[in-house]
Write an enzyme that holds these catalytic residues in place. Structure first.
Site, PDB file in Angstrom:
ATOM      1  N   CYS A   1       0.831  -1.202   0.000  1.00  0.00           N
ATOM      2  CA  CYS A   1       0.000   0.000   0.000  1.00  0.00           C
ATOM      3  C   CYS A   1       0.866   1.252   0.000  1.00  0.00           C
ATOM      4  CB  CYS A   1      -0.967  -0.043   1.190  1.00  0.00           C
ATOM      5  SG  CYS A   1      -2.353   1.080   1.023  1.00  0.00           S
TER       6      CYS A   1
ATOM      7  N   HIS B   1      -3.562  -5.731   1.021  1.00  0.00           N
ATOM      8  CA  HIS B   1      -2.840  -5.940   2.283  1.00  0.00           C
ATOM      9  C   HIS B   1      -2.764  -7.426   2.648  1.00  0.00           C
ATOM     10  CE1 HIS B   1      -2.506  -1.758   3.868  1.00  0.00           C
ATOM     11  NE2 HIS B   1      -3.487  -1.550   3.009  1.00  0.00           N
TER      12      HIS B   1
ATOM     13  N   GLU C   1      -0.980  -8.745   4.966  1.00  0.00           N
ATOM     14  CA  GLU C   1      -0.884  -8.902   6.427  1.00  0.00           C
ATOM     15  C   GLU C   1      -2.266  -8.861   7.084  1.00  0.00           C
ATOM     16  OE1 GLU C   1      -0.510  -6.134   4.901  1.00  0.00           O
ATOM     17  OE2 GLU C   1      -1.375  -4.527   6.118  1.00  0.00           O
TER      18      GLU C   1
END
Lengths: 994, 252
Positions: free
Chosen positions: B96, B209, B211
């Site tokens: 990002c 994302h 994660e």
């Protein structure tokens, strides 16, 4: 390191100063994209090489891939005008912030220039702005300004000027650098204020200085200074007999309603009985009553937020604040500083806590209701709604704190003032290296260090205009814009400093600035001395009292052991945060303020904190006579498709997706139940579940309850409904109700009865009743209040129109579930599942949204069954814990039919309800109502669970089917697509703005 | 076996460092976050690391352009160290805001920006910040790369400036550098590109994302997936990406 240091010296007249205008333009600019970036750079050509400056500016501001730039040392030239004329434009406009308004982009540009060009660039000044192009459909400059006001610029914080492209405007006609200028030098003399005045003059003094102190309070201060003891004390210290302006301002701030909660501390006579403090009797009273059963309450009502034990090692804390008045004036800045402010409450809890979630609740007037009053001082509701939403977006997203839950509630009474509730939760250790983390350990001798933003004229006297008449160079003092980036740096730094045990105490600088933060912390050691010469300022020219009460944002006040001071300041430097040692804590018994080598204020802490006289008020009795139901059910067999579609599109009911998608609700990686879930991401969840500690299973549940629609009938009912709703929402996702902690936020129109405020006694009566309802509900649910806030002046009176909000109580809930893998979302899960309706208490059409769209009324109101409801929630929890249910959804706005429709919309499936739907069953609203779906296999054990639960009713409604329709007997038969279209677009035009 | 070492950048408005460290550890790394000042003052931090992650966030408040000032700050002090790190075959992942920084550092896409700035991440077409979950397609032949073993995945996006644009006359030139595509248009990004990497596949930038999907209950439909008996004992796609990174780091 600091972008504001070493700015050009305004007094150094020897130095020539040049102004560079720099424009960044999209290469593909055309009539559909008609804006460009502008910035103004003020520099000394003797010290800065112009070419080098331009080179650096280009590198920082221009992306060659899709942008080009233009610059001007004087005014714009013909080439500039001609390029736009050639593209069919007729006008160009420029806007920038007014002098002194926080300009975040400019700060970043300057920091980048210093990174690139070196320290010498600290000696330039940068302002940012925007340019706009308009075509000939606009006939005049005035027309453009009128069109642009609130759409492209906000006149309280920005200035916009329009130029004709067929004419070259001189530099004087263009916007220059927005320099803060002061008309007169601030006084070098110590200013004292003579209080030897008659009552009317005392009142006038309070009014003229915007002290907001009552006559009684002014008299109390006067009496104090006239006493022999104080006279003697002051003369022995060479202080003037009368208060200095600084002292008077500190009194005004410390004794303000905002800080002292005088209404909740007042003696109130209600129905022949004397209530000594609503706060002590009902709010703290409820918590004290429950406390024995809740050993997890670590710190309640004492600190900046309420702290509850999470597990053996960690605690969680929660606070919700309001920022109503600032948001009424400048919605974006008001909401932004609201969310950043409550983040600091968490950062300032104990020895600091890490913010882990935000929750925001907005109350607005209907943006499209043309019948609402239009007044010059009232911003259009649409402007307010959009500005507030954007402010919370920037505040939350840029701080890396997920907005996990929220609500928007529309009611015409919020035309008086929008309500902007900003809440934040935090995580902290219980103990670290032998020190309790949820307590302050400030001791005499500790240094006082202020951390973060600099002090300017912003936010002096909160949301009231400064007494200084606004002129061209006045810094804006009424409204503020927050700097989420600066605050993120402050948060990172403070948490790192606490990791290293470098602080003994911390609190935030919110309302009242240093006066409040140091004044309060001084209470710990019983004394503090600060030197205003050491407080970093945004610009020179602030008088003593302004520095003391300025509410400039992004600042924390910290106590530091002298042995740790160097390490603390060095760490601040590493984190690019400014920290200044401005004084020390002691045991002298005074809050002493020095400047220029002399004392400018010396305030006895005892009188400062405890001297405020108690209010004594008489409330009007507020009761609702419960009567027989006057409601006549329409004949059966009617069709209610249209009513349901209308309700689904109602602004209070329709999908919040247009807001939610613009808020980062997943950062920190902790989310389990998100605001929108299900296979198509449409299911509107009742509460949020996050995992405060990523490696553990336990989930933290956050929810809210708000039911102002019943205030006008019965404020007691309103309060119990709000508590029930918050508890119900949390229970629907799987919270263990025994762990719930609540926050109260009262927003009222002025309830102090005076000759002028004829409604005061009535509102005070409503306040008393709502407190009684709150007490009863908290005790019944065993849910303690751990923190709260009140905002008691939510009315509007410009001499022509008088407006007041409905009494509003927001209840926010936080609780725990041991295993977050057991959390449930509200969408139906699979065909064949059975649908049940569980309820306790009574519903009514009165106050319902159905009544709002049809006018149907009833004399009988809803009733919360405080005996049955807790049992209902305990059993619901048991059902979720044992994995018996697949979904649970609360029935609130719109009633049961709306709740069923939402469960269907969320699932992408359908539902067939076998029971004949009558008007009352479909649309009445009441407490403790839940729709659950249960796997076919679990029918027997689920139904058995509800046996012997007096006051709780369980009804099997039907089953989940694959029809993509909602069918309720012959009353409703709607396709999923029709319901989704109505529901989805209810408020999207308000919140989806490019 | 010794775990590869990952360093996650923190500070200056970065805000996903904690969950990224958590995800890397689950993926097999020995990971910790370092404040940007610490990284810049001791440039040798890269010597002992196998992976540098620039996580998501709002560095410098996203003012001027997302990732721009962070890129400037890193490259003004650590250009040589970073280039050396890449040359040695070590890994860099930008997620990002970190992706936006890598493009501004001109480390991506590959060598396409060596001469001049030709690729940018600009405002979403809808001009709004967007937090939602998206369907993603991994093009074939990703063996030994970050997306090995993945074909169709879902991950969240959370950005206002994720639209890839280029000034290159031949826009298709970017395609070989894209290891991840949005299945449907999300933000107006060129050819629905969601990520870019370098020629060697050692530097990766992605808007979604990973994660944020290392645990099944992070998925917005996990309730239904669980009831329908989906296998929650295997690793979610986000975690698989970090496991792949760990494999690559071990072999580089």
């Amino acid at each position: 390191m600091n972008s504001l240091k070493n700015t050009l010296n305004p007094d150094n007249t020897e130095e020539t100063v040049a102004l560079l205008r720099f424009a960044v333009i999209d290469k593909k600019l055309n009539s559909s994209t008609d804006t460009f970036e502008l910035c103004w750079v003020r520099f000394s050509p003797e010290r800065i090489d112009e070419k080098e400056l331009l080179k650096c500016l280009s590198e920082v501001l221009v992306d060659d891939c899709y942008q080009k730039s233009d610059f001007f040392m004087g005014s714009m030239d013909f080439a500039w005008n001609n390029q736009w004329l050639a593209q069919g434009f007729k006008w160009w406009a420029e806007k920038q912030f007014l002098p002194g308004v926080t300009d975040n982009l400019a700060h970043t540009i300057k920091e980048a220039l210093v990174l690139l060009g070196g320290e010498e660039f600290n000696n330039i000044e940068v302002a940012s702005g925007k340019g706009f192009l308009f075509n000939k459909s606009f006939a005049s400059k005035d027309e453009i300004i009128e069109y642009s006001q609130y759409k492209l610029f906000h006149p309280l914080v920005e200035k916009m000027v329009v130029h004709d492209l067929n004419k070259l405007d001189s530099p004087g006609e263009l916007l220059g650098y927005p320099k803060v200028k002061f008309k007169a030098e601030t006084s070098k003399e110590l200013v004292t204020v003579d209080l030897n005045l008659e009552d009317s003059k005392l009142e006038e003094l309070s009014k003229n200085r915007l002290l907001a102190l009552s006559l009684q309070e002014m008299q109390e201060i006067k009496k104090y200074y006239q006493s022999d003891k104080i006279k003697k004390q002051r003369s022995s210290k060479n202080l003037p007999a009368m208060p200095t302006d600084v002292e008077l301002e500190v009194f005004a701030q410390t004794w303000s309603e905002h800080c002292k909660h005088k209404i909740f501390a007042a003696d109130i006579e209600y129905d022949g009985k004397k209530i000594s403090s609503l706060y002590k009797t009902y709010i703290k009273g409820a918590t004290n009553k429950i406390r024995k059963k809740r050993p997890d309450l670590l710190s309640v009502f004492d600190d900046n937020s309420g702290v509850v034990k999470w597990d053996e090692d960690f605690a969680v804390c929660f606070k919700v604040e309001t920022h109503n008045s600032p948001s009424a004036l400048e919605p974006y800045g008001g909401a932004l500083t609201g969310i950043l402010g409550v983040n600091r409450d968490i950062l300032g809890t104990g020895l600091s806590a890490k913010p882990i979630f935000n929750t925001d609740i907005f109350c607005f007037a209907y943006p499209h209701d043309k019948s609402l009053p239009q007044r010059p001082k009232l911003l259009p509701p649409l402007v307010i709604a959009r500005g507030v939403r954007l402010g919370v977006q920037d505040g939350g997203n840029k701080s890396g704190i997920p907005t996990v839950n929220g609500a928007v509630y529309f009611h015409s009474s919020y035309r008086a003032k929008p309500l902007v509730f900003c809440g934040t939760g935090g995580l902290l250790r219980i103990e670290k290296d032998g020190r309790l983390q949820y307590a302050k350990h400030t001791k005499a001798g500790d240094r006082i260090v202020v951390v973060g933003g600099r002090v300017g004229k912003d936010g002096i006297h909160g949301a009231t205009f400064s007494s200084e008449t606004m002129h061209e160079g006045s810094p804006v003092s009424a409204v503020q814009i927050g700097d989420p980036f600066l605050q993120k740096r402050v948060i990172d730094f403070i948490l790192a400093a606490n990791e290293k045990n470098l602080m003994t105490g911390i609190t935030d600088n919110g309302a009242g600035g240093l006066s409040s933060s140091i004044g309060e912390m001084a209470g710990i050691t019983h004394g503090a001395t600060i030197d205003l010469d050491l407080v970093p300022l945004k610009y020179p020219g602030l008088s003593d009292w302004e520095i003391v009460v300025s509410e400039s944002q992004e600042r924390m006040s910290v106590s530091v052991d002298p042995k740790d001071l160097d390490a603390f300041l060095a760490l601040a430097n590493d984190y690019n945060v400014e920290a200044s040692d401005i004084g020390h804590f002691n045991t002298d018994g005074y809050f002493q303020i020095n400047r220029g080598g002399r004392i400018v204020a010396m305030l006895e802490l005892g009188f400062l904190h405890d001297g405020v006289p108690k209010l004594s008020m008489q409330a009007e009795v507020h009761t609702y006579k419960a009567s027989e139901s006057s409601y006549k059910m329409p004949e059966s067999g009617q069709n209610y498709n249209d009513a349901l579609l209308k309700l689904l599109a109602h602004p209070n009911i329709s999908s919040r997706e247009s807001i939610i998608r613009q808020y980062d609700h997943e950062v920190q990686g902790a989310s389990v139940i998100k605001p929108l879930m299900g296979p198509h991401l449409k299911a509107p969840c009742d509460a949020a579940v996050i995992k405060p500690i990523l490696s553990q299973k336990a989930g933290l549940v956050v929810s809210n309850g708000l039911c102002p629609q019943w205030s006008k009938y019965d404020a007691y009912l309103m309060a119990t409904m709000a508590v029930d709703e918050a508890v119900r929402n949390a229970c629907c996702v799987g919270v263990d109700p025994k762990t719930l902690s609540l926050l109260d936020n009262f927003c009222w129109a002025d309830p102090i009865p005076t000759a002028k405020n004829t409604e005061g006694a009535k509102r005070l009566g409503q306040l008393v009743r709502s407190c009684q309802g709150l007490y009863d509900a908290c005790v019944a649910f065993g849910a303690p209040l751990i923190s709260g806030k009140d905002s008691m002046k939510n009315d509007f009176d410009d001499g022509v129109v008088k407006l007041a909000i409905e009494p509003t109580l927001l209840i926010s809930a936080m609780g725990k579930m041991e295993d977050s893998d057991k959390a449930v979302s509200m969408d139906f899960k699979q065909t064949g599942d059975l649908i049940y309706f569980i309820s306790a208490g009574d519903a009514s059409v009165s106050g319902s949204h159905y009544s709002e769209i049809t006018g149907t009324q009833d004399n009988k109101l809803p009733r919360v069954d405080l005996k049955a409801a807790p049992k209902l929630y305990a059993k619901l929890n048991k059902a979720i814990e044992s994995g018996l249910i697949h979904s649970a959804h609360d029935c609130s706005e719109g009633g049961t039919a709306v709740a069923l429709a939402e469960c269907v919309i969320g699932s992408g499936l359908g539902a067939k309800i076998d029971i004949e739907g009558n008007e009352f069953a479909l649309f009445s609203e009441g407490p403790s109502r839940i729709i659950v779906s249960v796997g076919f296999d679990n029918q027997a054990s689920f139904e058995a669970l509800w046996k012997k639960t007096p006051g709780v009713e369980l009804i099997k409604l039907g089953e989940v089917v694959d029809s993509k329709r909602l069918q309720i007997g012959s009353a409703i038969d709607l396709s999923l697509q029709d319901m989704l279209s109505a529901w989805h677009n209810g408020v999207s035009d308000i919140f989806e703005v490019n | 076996m010794v775990s590869p070492r990952a360093i996650v950048l923190a500070g200056d408005g970065v805000n996903c460092e904690n969950e990224t460290v958590h995800a890397l550890r689950l993926g097999g790394f020995e990971a910790e976050s370092h404040h940007v000042s610490r990284l810049l003052s001791t440039g040798d931090f890269l010597t002992n690391s196998d992976l540098l992650v620039l996580p998501g966030g709002f560095s410098f408040g996203d003012e001027i352009q997302s990732g721009k000032v962070l890129a400037l700050k890193i490259m003004s002090r650590l250009k040589e160290e970073i280039e050396d790190f890449v040359e040695r075959g070590k890994l860099i992942i930008g997620i990002c805001n970190g992706f936006q920084a890598l493009v501004n550092m001109r480390l991506l896409p590959g060598n396409l920006q060596r001469e001049r700035k030709t690729v940018s991440l600009v405002h979403n077409e809808q001009k709004r910040f967007l937090d939602t979950w998206v369907d993603l397609d991994v093009p074939p032949s990703q063996e030994g790369h970050f997306f090995a073993g993945l074909e169709k995945i879902q991950l969240p996006v959370r950005h206002g400036e994720g639209r890839i644009v280029t000034s290159l006359p031949d826009e298709d030139a970017l395609l070989p550098y894209c290891p991840l595509f949005y299945s449907e248009d999300v933000n107006g990004s060129l050819a629905r590109m969601a990520a870019l990497q370098n020629e060697e596949g050692t530097v990766l930038g992605m808007m979604p994302h990973p994660e944020a999907y290392v645990r099944w209950t992070q998925h917005p439909n996990w309730n239904s997936m669980k009831i329908k008996g989906e296998d929650f004992s295997c690793d979610p796609p986000g975690l698989l990406i970090f496991r792949n990174a760990c494999q690559i780091a071990r072999h580089s």
